[in-house]
Design a protein around this motif. Structure first.
Motif, PDB file in Angstrom:
ATOM      1  N   LEU A   9       0.835  -1.190   0.000  1.00 20.21           N
ATOM      2  CA  LEU A   9       0.000   0.000   0.000  1.00 20.21           C
ATOM      3  C   LEU A   9       0.873   1.244   0.000  1.00 20.21           C
ATOM      4  O   LEU A   9       1.868   1.328   0.715  1.00 20.21           O
ATOM      5  N   GLN A 224      -5.073  -2.707  -4.957  1.00 18.56           N
ATOM      6  CA  GLN A 224      -4.797  -2.406  -6.354  1.00 18.56           C
ATOM      7  C   GLN A 224      -6.120  -2.090  -7.053  1.00 18.56           C
ATOM      8  O   GLN A 224      -7.192  -2.568  -6.638  1.00 18.56           O
ATOM      9  N   VAL A 265      -3.746   4.064  -4.337  1.00 17.99           N
ATOM     10  CA  VAL A 265      -3.661   2.621  -4.559  1.00 17.99           C
ATOM     11  C   VAL A 265      -3.016   2.356  -5.924  1.00 17.99           C
ATOM     12  O   VAL A 265      -3.396   2.986  -6.925  1.00 17.99           O
TER      13      VAL A 265
END
Length: 301
Positions: A9, A224, A265
């Motif tokens: 992250l 993601q 992200v």
């Protein structure tokens, strides 16, 4: 539960933007200046020992972090994932040292029930599952097993679906949330898949479908984001997630919503059919970066 992961992250306003790397673009990525932060490949295309494709991927990883995106694991299958498959995936992981490893919330493996009864077969597609307690428990078992075997955290993608199941008592977003809470996995949020399902089954109010979906997911659950486009169809026809067009306006709008909720992200642009020139694909990635910078920059002020 045993989970091993890398730091996946991004905690600042800087965002990693990548593209799906397909065979026709191998020469482009090796001969062009670096314009994206990472690339993603389908794991199974590199399972063969040696060969030109793996040689290219090894060259690529000298410049780009690589994300391994698997398509044949079948985490929702009631048959165990073949050991040979997991062995090959683990070997590829050790060779490439990917910074992300992902799969889909679907099933792919089953046993024939005819004169060849007992033969394990692969569906050749990402088949959706009913969001039931039984399927949740089974997928948790599979995810735990794979994460332990690989020594890595998995990221699980929501899928486009072409059927609905009356027995589902959880939405897909609720199902994935519980899966991740029980296994320590994270979510790969494919915004175009939400859009496809919205048109096919939810009346086609894409922005409302995306808003409802992302608001269910915990803020720290998404590791993601995938962006893609698909071919237009006539009214009443089913939309197919063919990854054959630029990212749609609705998906770009959904991306803004996702960034606002989940932050910086890592983001990937997928394009698998009717592949464009490398410059066009890079242009889509640059658009994603510009949108992310605008949203994340505004949120930092």
């Amino acid at each position: 539960m045993l989970v091993h992961s890398k730091d996946i992250l991004v905690n600042s306003s800087d965002i990693l933007v990548g593209v799906g790397l397909r065979h026709p673009h191998f020469t482009d990525i090796l001969t062009s200046a670096k314009q994206v932060d990472f690339v993603e490949v389908h794991s199974e295309n590199f399972f063969g020992p040696g060969g030109a494709a793996l040689s290219v991927l090894n060259q690529v990883r000298e410049t780009y972090p690589v994300s391994l995106h698997s398509t044949c694991m079948g985490l929702g299958s009631f048959h165990d994932i073949p050991e040979r498959y997991l062995d090959r995936l683990k070997q590829l992981k050790q060779t490439i040292d990917p910074f992300l490893m992902s799969e889909h919330a679907c099933f792919t493996w089953g046993l024939l029930q005819n004169k060849m009864q007992g033969q394990l077969i692969h569906s050749g597609d990402l088949l959706p599952i009913a969001h039931t307690r039984e399927n949740l428990n089974r997928m948790c078992e599979q995810v735990d097993k794979v994460q332990t075997y690989l020594g890595r955290q998995l990221i699980i993608e929501n899928v486009s679906s072409y059927v609905q199941f009356n027995e589902s008592y959880l939405s897909e977003a609720e199902f994935l949330t519980q899966l991740c809470q029980q296994t320590g996995a994270k979510i790969l949020l494919d915004i175009n898949n939400i859009a496809v399902n919205s048109v096919n089954f939810e009346g086609g109010n894409i922005q409302q479908s995306i808003t409802d979906y992302i608001n269910i997911l915990p803020v720290n659950s998404v590791a993601q984001i995938h962006l893609a486009g698909c071919s237009a169809v006539s009214n009443g026809q089913m939309v197919i997630d063919d990854h054959a067009r630029p990212v749609s306006d609705e998906v770009w709008q959904g991306y803004q919503q996702a960034l606002t909720r989940f932050g910086a992200v890592p983001t990937l642009v997928e394009w698998d059919s009717d592949l464009p020139a490398w410059s066009v694909l890079i242009g889509e990635a640059e658009k994603a970066r510009a949108i992310a910078n605008a949203i994340l920059g505004a949120s930092d002020e």
